[in-house]
Design a protein around this motif. Sequence first.
Motif, PDB file in Angstrom:
ATOM      1  N   UNK A 146      -1.775  -1.782   5.548  1.00 50.93           N
ATOM      2  CA  UNK A 146      -0.787  -2.852   5.663  1.00 50.93           C
ATOM      3  C   UNK A 146      -1.125  -3.972   4.681  1.00 50.93           C
ATOM      4  N   UNK A 147      -0.111  -4.637   4.148  1.00 54.16           N
ATOM      5  CA  UNK A 147       1.318  -4.367   4.279  1.00 54.16           C
ATOM      6  C   UNK A 147       1.729  -3.185   3.410  1.00 54.16           C
ATOM      7  N   UNK A 148       2.790  -2.516   3.801  1.00 50.17           N
ATOM      8  CA  UNK A 148       3.278  -1.396   2.994  1.00 50.17           C
ATOM      9  C   UNK A 148       4.048  -1.898   1.778  1.00 50.17           C
ATOM     10  N   UNK A 149       4.866  -2.921   1.973  1.00 50.42           N
ATOM     11  CA  UNK A 149       5.553  -3.554   0.851  1.00 50.42           C
ATOM     12  C   UNK A 149       4.688  -4.680   0.292  1.00 50.42           C
ATOM     13  N   UNK A 209       6.771  -1.104  -4.286  1.00 50.30           N
ATOM     14  CA  UNK A 209       7.638  -1.684  -5.309  1.00 50.30           C
ATOM     15  C   UNK A 209       8.705  -2.593  -4.700  1.00 50.30           C
ATOM     16  N   UNK A 210       8.794  -2.625  -3.365  1.00 49.21           N
ATOM     17  CA  UNK A 210       9.637  -3.603  -2.677  1.00 49.21           C
ATOM     18  C   UNK A 210       8.843  -4.889  -2.477  1.00 49.21           C
ATOM     19  N   UNK A 211       9.549  -5.989  -2.260  1.00 48.44           N
ATOM     20  CA  UNK A 211       8.890  -7.284  -2.107  1.00 48.44           C
ATOM     21  C   UNK A 211       9.426  -8.026  -0.895  1.00 48.44           C
ATOM     22  N   UNK A 212       8.513  -8.655  -0.159  1.00 47.96           N
ATOM     23  CA  UNK A 212       8.864  -9.599   0.900  1.00 47.96           C
ATOM     24  C   UNK A 212       8.273 -10.950   0.507  1.00 47.96           C
ATOM     25  N   UNK A 213       9.100 -11.979   0.487  1.00 49.90           N
ATOM     26  CA  UNK A 213       8.656 -13.331   0.152  1.00 49.90           C
ATOM     27  C   UNK A 213       8.343 -14.074   1.442  1.00 49.90           C
ATOM     28  N   UNK A 255       0.798  -1.226   0.000  1.00 52.50           N
ATOM     29  CA  UNK A 255       0.000   0.000   0.000  1.00 52.50           C
ATOM     30  C   UNK A 255       0.833   1.278   0.000  1.00 52.50           C
ATOM     31  N   UNK A 256       2.082   1.208   0.414  1.00 50.79           N
ATOM     32  CA  UNK A 256       2.886   2.426   0.469  1.00 50.79           C
ATOM     33  C   UNK A 256       3.192   2.891  -0.954  1.00 50.79           C
ATOM     34  N   UNK A 289       7.149  -3.342   6.467  1.00 51.58           N
ATOM     35  CA  UNK A 289       7.047  -1.922   6.785  1.00 51.58           C
ATOM     36  C   UNK A 289       8.132  -1.173   6.024  1.00 51.58           C
ATOM     37  N   UNK A 290       7.724  -0.186   5.262  1.00 52.31           N
ATOM     38  CA  UNK A 290       8.666   0.501   4.381  1.00 52.31           C
ATOM     39  C   UNK A 290       9.571   1.442   5.158  1.00 52.31           C
ATOM     40  N   UNK A 291      10.850   1.375   4.854  1.00 55.46           N
ATOM     41  CA  UNK A 291      11.833   2.317   5.376  1.00 55.46           C
ATOM     42  C   UNK A 291      12.801   2.618   4.242  1.00 55.46           C
ATOM     43  N   UNK A 292      12.999   3.888   3.893  1.00 59.51           N
ATOM     44  CA  UNK A 292      13.915   4.211   2.795  1.00 59.51           C
ATOM     45  C   UNK A 292      15.322   3.700   3.080  1.00 59.51           C
TER      46      UNK A 292
END
Length: 217
Positions: A132-135, A99-103, A93-94, A206-209
């Motif tokens: 949620x999730x952001x990623x 555009x990041x991925x968690x498997x 949702x962020x 959770x997105x963190x730059x």
Amino acid sequence: MRIAALILTLAALAACSGPRDLTPAGPSARPSARHVAALADSLAEAASTTPRRAFLERSLRRYGVTPLRDGVGRSRYQVDLGVPIVGGFIPGHHPVGRTDLVVVGTRLDGAGVAALLEAVAVLAERSRWTSQPERSLQVSFWPAGDGVRQALRSSLWPRDAIRAVVMIGPDGPAQVDGIPVVRLAPDADPLALAEALVARVLAEATYAPLPDTLATP
């Protein structure tokens, strides 16, 4: 741009999904002992590979998870001897972090399949009601062998956009192909395992730059 377009497609498919059966539903959805037990019973009846794969795919569709077989990389998700991975996507949702991925995954015949399915149901339900999730999440059930490595190598996401793997499985390397791997023990209580999965996946998603993307004074 390719990943952004893919995420829009996944989000549209998820919006057309069928009803859930979680209690409670909505933003407060959480794992249920009754649901985990029912999933374990169904999986015991679908012990061989073909019926188990079919059950997993039906379950993912019911939860609103866009299956890998829905034309989104269908031919790319192949592992040992051409056996496809069962799984799907939950779009993030962020506006940047999606555009990041968690498997998140486990072995198709592993002890933690029911717990992972329950966790995925909760994550998909919360995704409908919250930010949620952001990623983005890739759910994967892989055959025996080095399935986690194959899931990473065949992902539609660029390698540098895959931030972590959260998996149910025995102790092993802390990284696979340079990507951090969080391993949860498969012999834990299934309900506790599902709860731990939800918490850890949301933390990793959770997105963190990254430091090199932060503005410098």
